[in-house]
Design a protein around this motif. Structure first.
Motif, short mmCIF file in Angstrom:
data_model
loop_
_atom_site.label_atom_id
_atom_site.label_comp_id
_atom_site.label_asym_id
_atom_site.label_seq_id
_atom_site.Cartn_x
_atom_site.Cartn_y
_atom_site.Cartn_z
N LEU A 192 1.61 15.56 -7.78
CA LEU A 192 2.75 14.62 -7.79
C LEU A 192 2.27 13.29 -8.38
O LEU A 192 1.28 12.73 -7.93
CB LEU A 192 3.29 14.40 -6.38
CG LEU A 192 4.43 13.39 -6.25
CD1 LEU A 192 5.66 13.83 -7.05
CD2 LEU A 192 4.81 13.18 -4.78
N ASN A 251 9.83 12.25 -1.77
CA ASN A 251 8.47 12.01 -2.26
C ASN A 251 7.43 12.37 -1.19
O ASN A 251 6.39 12.96 -1.50
CB ASN A 251 8.30 10.54 -2.66
CG ASN A 251 9.05 10.21 -3.94
OD1 ASN A 251 9.57 11.10 -4.62
ND2 ASN A 251 9.12 8.93 -4.27
N GLN A 252 7.70 12.01 0.06
CA GLN A 252 6.77 12.36 1.14
C GLN A 252 6.61 13.88 1.28
O GLN A 252 5.49 14.38 1.43
CB GLN A 252 7.25 11.80 2.48
CG GLN A 252 7.06 10.31 2.65
CD GLN A 252 7.32 9.88 4.08
OE1 GLN A 252 6.82 10.51 5.02
NE2 GLN A 252 8.08 8.83 4.26
N ALA A 267 4.77 15.28 -1.77
CA ALA A 267 3.38 14.81 -1.77
C ALA A 267 2.55 15.54 -0.73
O ALA A 267 1.39 15.92 -0.98
CB ALA A 267 3.33 13.30 -1.51
N THR A 268 3.13 15.77 0.45
CA THR A 268 2.40 16.45 1.52
C THR A 268 2.09 17.89 1.14
O THR A 268 1.02 18.41 1.48
CB THR A 268 3.24 16.40 2.82
OG1 THR A 268 3.43 15.02 3.16
CG2 THR A 268 2.53 17.10 3.96
N LEU A 314 -2.01 13.52 -5.41
CA LEU A 314 -0.97 12.48 -5.47
C LEU A 314 -1.55 11.29 -6.21
O LEU A 314 -2.61 10.78 -5.85
CB LEU A 314 -0.55 12.06 -4.05
CG LEU A 314 0.32 10.81 -3.93
CD1 LEU A 314 1.67 10.98 -4.63
CD2 LEU A 314 0.53 10.45 -2.45
N ARG A 374 10.52 4.09 3.48
CA ARG A 374 10.32 5.54 3.58
C ARG A 374 9.03 6.01 2.87
O ARG A 374 9.02 7.03 2.20
CB ARG A 374 11.50 6.29 2.95
CG ARG A 374 12.79 6.09 3.67
CD ARG A 374 12.76 6.83 4.96
NE ARG A 374 14.07 6.77 5.60
CZ ARG A 374 14.25 6.52 6.88
NH1 ARG A 374 13.21 6.29 7.66
NH2 ARG A 374 15.45 6.51 7.39
N ARG A 390 5.04 6.31 10.64
CA ARG A 390 4.38 7.51 11.16
C ARG A 390 2.86 7.37 11.09
O ARG A 390 2.15 7.69 12.05
CB ARG A 390 4.82 8.74 10.36
CG ARG A 390 4.59 10.05 11.11
CD ARG A 390 4.70 11.24 10.18
NE ARG A 390 3.75 11.10 9.09
CZ ARG A 390 4.05 11.22 7.80
NH1 ARG A 390 5.28 11.48 7.44
NH2 ARG A 390 3.14 11.07 6.87
N VAL A 439 1.81 5.29 0.14
CA VAL A 439 2.47 5.78 -1.07
C VAL A 439 2.89 7.23 -0.80
O VAL A 439 2.03 8.08 -0.55
CB VAL A 439 1.52 5.73 -2.28
CG1 VAL A 439 2.21 6.29 -3.52
CG2 VAL A 439 1.02 4.31 -2.53
N ALA A 440 4.19 7.48 -0.83
CA ALA A 440 4.71 8.85 -0.63
C ALA A 440 4.07 9.52 0.59
O ALA A 440 3.68 10.68 0.54
CB ALA A 440 4.48 9.69 -1.89
N GLY A 441 3.98 8.74 1.66
CA GLY A 441 3.50 9.31 2.93
C GLY A 441 2.00 9.32 3.10
O GLY A 441 1.52 9.76 4.16
N HIS A 442 1.26 8.83 2.11
CA HIS A 442 -0.20 8.89 2.17
C HIS A 442 -0.80 7.50 2.07
O HIS A 442 -0.47 6.74 1.16
CB HIS A 442 -0.72 9.79 1.04
CG HIS A 442 -0.34 11.22 1.24
ND1 HIS A 442 0.96 11.66 1.06
CD2 HIS A 442 -1.04 12.30 1.64
CE1 HIS A 442 1.01 12.96 1.32
NE2 HIS A 442 -0.18 13.37 1.68
#
Lengths: 169, 169, 169
Positions: free
Chosen positions: A6, A147-148, A151-152, A157, B12, B17, B161-164
């Motif tokens: 990503l 995106n999360q 990305a996960t 990423l 987001r 989290r 960034v995008a959950g990371h």
């Protein structure tokens, strides 16, 4: 299994060019999966400029809504796919009243089972001031969640800044 | 002395989290210091979703304005605190006519003397186009300054960034 | 040849202060090349605050449009230059009807031949929601392209986050 990558960043941060380079390193010819629909002259102009930059090593298919179907249909021959981009796909889903959360969950869940590699381009849209428009707020929330999820489920990423990729994962 | 960690990112981007995970690693039970006030249905819905995600290992207190007071009041028992988030705190200070520069200077100055750890969540709001609204411009300027002050006084700084999370400091 | 450094980030991310520190490490006295013009009270106030922070180790010149000319005029004495900032330069070019693409191509092409070092400050303006205003969309596209060109021609690229620089290149 195929690698998933990503690549995110702000507008004009070099995401698409970097994603094209990464995809062609993974294999040639490659498949360009366009999520864009040319709704207006500005978008048509942008699509035409993007296509003009790509050369004959690309085969282009359109997938404004059924992105996972397009990935599955092109998975057997092993050619790398470039999906440009997730935010337009999300926008198409929202505008056509489809369940974007279910669709993005299904996409993320399917990624580990794809055999051919896929490079996704997406956009950072949530680092500005809160928009006054409720639809814009809903869209940037949704884009962040999509995106999360992707990305996960991806192996790599990257954040593009001024044309240069920064590895996040 | 207690460790201070600042976690920033766009909307987001997985900040809350990630901050919850970091806080629970520092100790359990933990204290959730909410700066949000439910002014409207959209915000109430967001607060409810955040609370539903947190489990019984959290004790929640509200501190829409006197954040430093809440940190001092909860400092003696050693439990880690999660402050979510600095931009809402700033917004509350500005809306109630308080001196946000003095309040954020006092917060940053006090951080090294706190004994229990604290994890701050904040937002990146200054990477979009310049807003036409003067209040929005003033807010994003102020948010950037608050983030700088707290980041400078903190031991760690992370960009989501995008959950990371990406380590900046 | 002189080193070129590009420092980008959102508003109030500490870009200018970090750029000043980097410039003074490269040599003193240094030359501050201001691209800003004080069109209104808000901008005049911001310029005055920036100037007040800088000390006597700086000589200031203005270059709202002919930035490359200013860099060439100040190249012979070897003093480092700080250009603050590229997005205001771009805005000045667009507002005066000049060819910003040609100007930024010429700037990028000339960078490797400059003898004295130069530190550029620019802004991330493309990580928010798509603006409704067509001029704002055109500006953020152009800013992204200018940033890419200058970053590619520079030796270093840094992203400022909450006052702290993150090395991208």
């Amino acid at each position: 299994m195929g690698k998933s990558i990503l690549i995110t960043g702000g507008v004009r941060s070099g995401k698409s060019r970097h994603a094209e380079e990464r995809t062609l390193v993974l294999g040639q010819p490659a498949i360009y999966i366009a999520t864009a629909e040319a709704h207006d002259a500005e978008m048509a102009d942008r699509i035409a400029r993007h296509q003009a930059r790509r050369g004959p090593e690309w085969r282009t298919i359109g997938a404004p809504l059924d992105l996972l179907g397009a990935l599955r249909d092109t998975d057997s021959d092993g050619a790398p796919r470039l999906v440009d981009c997730l935010t337009l796909w999300l926008s198409n889903l929202m505008l056509s009243g489809q369940d974007w959360e279910a669709a993005s969950d299904a996409l993320a869940a399917a990624l580990p089972d794809l055999r051919a590699p896929v490079v996704f381009v997406t956009n950072e849209v949530g680092a500005g001031i809160v928009p006054e428009n409720a639809l814009a707020r809903a869209f940037r929330d949704a884009a962040g969640l999509v995106n999360q999820k992707v990305a996960t489920a991806s192996d790599e990423l990257w954040l593009c800044v001024a044309g240069h990729p920064l590895k996040v994962k």
